[in-house]
Design a protein around this motif. Structure first.
Motif, PDB file in Angstrom:
ATOM      1  N   THR A  16       3.458  17.044  -8.090  1.00 18.36           N
ATOM      2  CA  THR A  16       4.165  16.744  -6.846  1.00 18.36           C
ATOM      3  C   THR A  16       5.443  17.566  -6.794  1.00 18.36           C
ATOM      4  O   THR A  16       6.225  17.555  -7.745  1.00 18.36           O
ATOM      5  N   GLU A  33       2.598   1.724  -3.361  1.00 24.95           N
ATOM      6  CA  GLU A  33       1.667   2.267  -4.352  1.00 24.95           C
ATOM      7  C   GLU A  33       1.506   3.777  -4.181  1.00 24.95           C
ATOM      8  O   GLU A  33       1.524   4.533  -5.154  1.00 24.95           O
ATOM      9  N   ARG A  34       1.365   4.223  -2.941  1.00 21.28           N
ATOM     10  CA  ARG A  34       1.223   5.665  -2.658  1.00 21.28           C
ATOM     11  C   ARG A  34       2.481   6.430  -3.058  1.00 21.28           C
ATOM     12  O   ARG A  34       2.396   7.505  -3.647  1.00 21.28           O
ATOM     13  N   LEU A  35       3.638   5.874  -2.725  1.00 25.33           N
ATOM     14  CA  LEU A  35       4.897   6.531  -3.066  1.00 25.33           C
ATOM     15  C   LEU A  35       5.089   6.600  -4.577  1.00 25.33           C
ATOM     16  O   LEU A  35       5.531   7.625  -5.113  1.00 25.33           O
ATOM     17  N   THR A  84       0.835  -1.208   0.000  1.00 23.52           N
ATOM     18  CA  THR A  84       0.000   0.000   0.000  1.00 23.52           C
ATOM     19  C   THR A  84       0.866   1.253   0.000  1.00 23.52           C
ATOM     20  O   THR A  84       0.622   2.185  -0.778  1.00 23.52           O
ATOM     21  N   ASP A  85       1.885   1.266   0.851  1.00 23.35           N
ATOM     22  CA  ASP A  85       2.784   2.417   0.905  1.00 23.35           C
ATOM     23  C   ASP A  85       3.557   2.574  -0.394  1.00 23.35           C
ATOM     24  O   ASP A  85       3.753   3.682  -0.891  1.00 23.35           O
ATOM     25  N   THR A 114       2.759   6.724  -6.780  1.00 21.43           N
ATOM     26  CA  THR A 114       1.815   7.732  -7.263  1.00 21.43           C
ATOM     27  C   THR A 114       2.406   9.129  -7.093  1.00 21.43           C
ATOM     28  O   THR A 114       2.285   9.976  -7.988  1.00 21.43           O
ATOM     29  N   LEU A 115       3.047   9.369  -5.969  1.00 20.42           N
ATOM     30  CA  LEU A 115       3.698  10.667  -5.749  1.00 20.42           C
ATOM     31  C   LEU A 115       4.807  10.908  -6.767  1.00 20.42           C
ATOM     32  O   LEU A 115       4.933  12.010  -7.310  1.00 20.42           O
TER      33      LEU A 115
END
Length: 65
Positions: free
Chosen positions: A26, A15-17, A12-13, A19-20
């Motif tokens: 960003t 995926e978020r990273l 999950t982390d 995306t950033l």
């Protein structure tokens, strides 16, 4: 200096990273930090991460901590 432990990045982390990192709006400093965490999570050494991100080894070590 003590040994820095390997960073564990959950799916999950990660995926978020990612995306950033891909985000067009960003801020660059956030992209660098996200890339440092992602590469460190892959087990790369600080010198390798610094070379790929384009920053200093000291900066990478700070963000790993």
């Amino acid at each position: 200096m003590g040994k820095i432990e390997r960073i564990e990045v959950s799916a999950t982390d990660r995926e978020r990273l990612e995306t950033l990192v891909r985000g067009r709006n960003t801020p660059q400093k956030v992209v660098w930090r996200a890339r440092i965490v992602l590469l460190a999570g892959e087990g790369l050494r600080a010198t390798e991460v610094a070379a790929r991100v384009g920053t200093s080894t000291l900066t990478v070590r700070r963000w790993r901590r």
